[in-house]
Write a protein that holds these residues in place. Structure first.
Motif, short mmCIF file in Angstrom:
data_model
loop_
_atom_site.label_atom_id
_atom_site.label_comp_id
_atom_site.label_asym_id
_atom_site.label_seq_id
_atom_site.Cartn_x
_atom_site.Cartn_y
_atom_site.Cartn_z
N GLY A 105 85.49 74.82 53.24
CA GLY A 105 85.21 75.91 52.81
C GLY A 105 83.91 76.43 53.43
O GLY A 105 83.14 77.55 52.93
N ASP A 106 83.78 76.13 54.51
CA ASP A 106 82.27 76.75 55.12
C ASP A 106 82.54 78.04 55.81
O ASP A 106 81.71 79.09 55.95
CB ASP A 106 81.79 76.00 56.39
CG ASP A 106 81.44 74.58 56.07
OD1 ASP A 106 80.93 74.49 54.95
OD2 ASP A 106 81.38 73.55 56.93
N PHE A 107 83.82 78.44 55.89
CA PHE A 107 84.09 79.92 56.26
C PHE A 107 84.42 80.76 55.06
O PHE A 107 84.73 80.48 53.97
CB PHE A 107 85.44 79.92 57.27
CG PHE A 107 85.27 79.24 58.43
CD1 PHE A 107 84.66 80.10 59.31
CD2 PHE A 107 85.64 78.03 58.83
CE1 PHE A 107 84.56 79.66 60.90
CE2 PHE A 107 85.42 77.43 60.06
CZ PHE A 107 84.82 78.28 61.01
N ASP A 108 83.84 82.09 55.02
CA ASP A 108 84.23 82.72 54.00
C ASP A 108 85.29 83.56 53.88
O ASP A 108 85.62 83.92 52.78
CB ASP A 108 82.93 83.94 53.94
CG ASP A 108 81.57 83.19 54.04
OD1 ASP A 108 81.09 82.67 52.95
OD2 ASP A 108 80.71 83.14 55.10
N ALA A 109 85.97 83.90 54.95
CA ALA A 109 87.19 84.47 55.06
C ALA A 109 88.14 84.01 56.45
O ALA A 109 87.39 83.68 57.27
CB ALA A 109 86.96 86.04 55.02
N VAL A 110 89.36 84.20 56.28
CA VAL A 110 90.16 84.01 57.17
C VAL A 110 91.20 85.21 57.62
O VAL A 110 91.42 85.77 56.72
CB VAL A 110 91.07 82.86 57.27
CG1 VAL A 110 91.80 82.91 55.84
CG2 VAL A 110 91.92 82.62 58.26
N LEU A 111 91.30 85.64 58.69
CA LEU A 111 91.96 86.89 58.98
C LEU A 111 93.41 86.26 59.75
O LEU A 111 93.59 85.86 60.89
CB LEU A 111 91.34 87.63 60.14
CG LEU A 111 89.81 88.26 59.60
CD1 LEU A 111 89.34 89.13 60.97
CD2 LEU A 111 90.07 88.97 58.34
#
Length: 532
Positions: A439-445
């Motif tokens: 969960g280190d990434f805030d968002a995924v496109l």
């Protein structure tokens, strides 16, 4: 662009040490002279506090790098060794933080270099006071503040601070030194309610600005700023304007880490757009492009284009443009071979790829940038104008049938040819996989169903704290089938709409947090919690 060494360093091959100020941290703030020197340098010596991103951005892969701590503790010792390195390598770039001059040992090192009979040049960078003031929104001069004092942080800082009301102050140093400076000022009679701004990691997405008072600042620094972090402290009348001049940290996606599961070529423009919104985009290729298994069809198609057998060619992706271009080059052809053929592009990025090749598309959808949108704008075939009525669709082996069927309904004879294959890419490095799953990434496109399937397949499933963005209903359905909750669904099937949706989500969440008296947190900062 690579700069020849004789242009960057001068025509005379004289051993020289170039002292180069790195600026506050953002590689884009490096001076033009600085980028030229780094590109041509055989050796770069840098301080540990200089961001690696600057070297990665401007120093070539073949450039030798050295940590300045290897040269010793004393400035005179470092200068003497720099002179020896300059004789050995011809030139050395000595990269130092900020402007490289104020509160720096640069001049002592330079004097030692000169005593060794070696030339030097000092190339200043963007200074700490100006950059911190600009990025924190804290003017150090106003129409009432006519002078400023730049002070090095420490127990003796109060000696150099003026109590004149029309003087602004900038105190800079490591966290504990700034705390010592604050305590010294309080001990010297300053009011504990004096407003102060404290900012760290200036110009980077890690920037943090604390608006507080002398009395509360030491505690907040200990709680919120890691030890040994450089801190710039502002106080004076200009601090009052922070609320209206806070532009950098108030950007809608400031500090967000966004995962871009696309090819490197496709992902670069997305990362650039995200950076303008304050986020950092990490590209994780989920597909690799390979030639078709049987090239015969494509060879015949290229021959047909050259011979005028096709009235239209429809290109449905940047990869399709790249594939056709590579086929042309293999046959010794260029864009002129498309003369007389009308060219359609599915959307903006595909049109840009064509224009980079020297081809201006005749048709780009006026509405939805998708195969469906292209069909809606494609003209019906007129037998008098288009007696042949043939359309070439060079595409991937997994392309949908929407465009093929739509053009046939409009009376066109469609030749659907596999120009390239898409295969699942190799897994990203272990640290990236761990960051995705933790969960280190805030968002995924997600821009297609295949990006969902392939990302989960090669890197694992993002946790519930990561904001999932889907470009359309089909992509959203695939995400849901893989156990992902979709938070953002683009209004239109294009990347701009997808990013706008993420911005809207972030702004709404921030507004809700502020309205309820909570400090706004990014999704990655809420990992232990479930998304609402």
């Amino acid at each position: 662009m690579s700069i020849p060494a004789d242009e960057a360093f001068g025509a005379l091959a004289v051993p020289t040490v170039y002292f180069l100020g790195a600026g506050p941290g953002d590689p884009a703030l490096m001076t033009r002279r600085g980028t030229d020197l780094l590109a041509a340098a055989p050796l770069v010596v840098s301080d540990p506090t200089v961001h690696d991103g600057i070297l990665d951005a401007y120093a070539g892969a073949e450039v030798e790098r050295m940590d300045s701590t290897e040269l010793g503790q004393a400035a005179t010792t470092r200068g003497r060794k720099l002179a020896g390195l300059a004789r050995e390598h011809g030139s050395v770039v000595r990269l130092v933080p900020h402007d490289g001059v104020l509160f720096s040992a640069t001049t002592d090192e330079a004097a030692a270099v000169r005593r060794q009979g070696v030339d030097f040049e000092i190339v200043p960078g963007v200074g700490v006071a100006a950059s911190a003031a600009a990025y924190a929104g804290a003017p150090v001069t106003t129409n009432r503040v006519r002078s400023i004092r730049l002070v090095e942080a420490g127990e003796q800082s109060h000696i150099d601070v003026s109590k004149h009301r029309n003087t602004g102050h900038v105190i800079n140093g490591e966290r504990d030194d700034v705390i010592d400076a604050l305590n010294a000022l309080l001990g010297d009679g300053w009011d504990e309610d004096t407003p102060v701004l404290l900012t760290t990691e200036v110009s980077t997405i890690a920037q943090l600005t604390l608006e507080t008072t002398f009395g509360l600042a030491p505690g907040r620094l200990r709680e919120e700023v890691p030890e040994r972090t450089r801190v710039t402290m502002f106080f004076g009348q200009g601090v009052e304007q922070h609320a209206e001049l806070d532009w950098f940290e108030s950007r809608p996606l400031f500090g967000w880490r966004v995962l871009i599961p696309r090819t490197k070529e496709q992902g670069r423009s997305t990362a650039r757009e995200l950076s303008e919104l304050g986020a950092i985009g990490t590209i994780v290729p989920t597909i690799a492009i390979q030639p078709p298994r049987t090239p015969t069809q494509m060879e015949r198609a290229i021959q047909g284009l050259v011979n005028g057998d096709y009235q239209w060619v429809g290109l449905t992706s940047v990869n399709a443009v790249r594939a056709v271009r590579e086929w042309f080059e293999e046959f010794g052809l260029d864009a002129r071979a498309l003369a007389g053929v009308r060219v359609a592009a599915v959307g903006g990025p595909t049109a840009e790829a064509l224009e980079d090749w020297g081809v201006t598309p005749d048709l780009v959808p006026s509405g939805e940038h998708s195969a469906r949108g292209l069909v809606e704008d494609w003209p019906d075939r007129d037998p008098l104008i288009d007696p042949g009525g043939r359309v070439l669709l060079p595409r991937a082996d997994i392309a949908t049938e929407v465009l093929f069927e739509g053009l046939e309904e409009r009376g066109w004879e469609v030749h659907d040819v596999t120009a390239y294959r898409t295969v699942r890419a190799a897994p990203p490095p272990a640290p990236v996989r761990d960051s995705i799953k933790s969960g280190d990434f805030d968002a995924v496109l997600f821009t297609s169903s295949s990006t969902v399937r392939n990302l989960v397949g090669i890197a694992g499933k993002p946790p519930s704290s990561t904001v999932v963005c889907a470009i359309g209903p089909a992509t959203a359905q695939t995400a849901q089938e893989h156990g992902l909750d979709v938070d953002v669904l683009a209004d239109e099937a294009n990347l701009g709409s997808l990013i706008s949706g993420l911005v809207g989500y972030a702004v709404k969440k921030r507004t809700e947090d502020l309205a309820e008296g909570r400090a706004p947190l990014r999704p990655s900062q809420m990992r232990p919690l479930k998304k609402r």
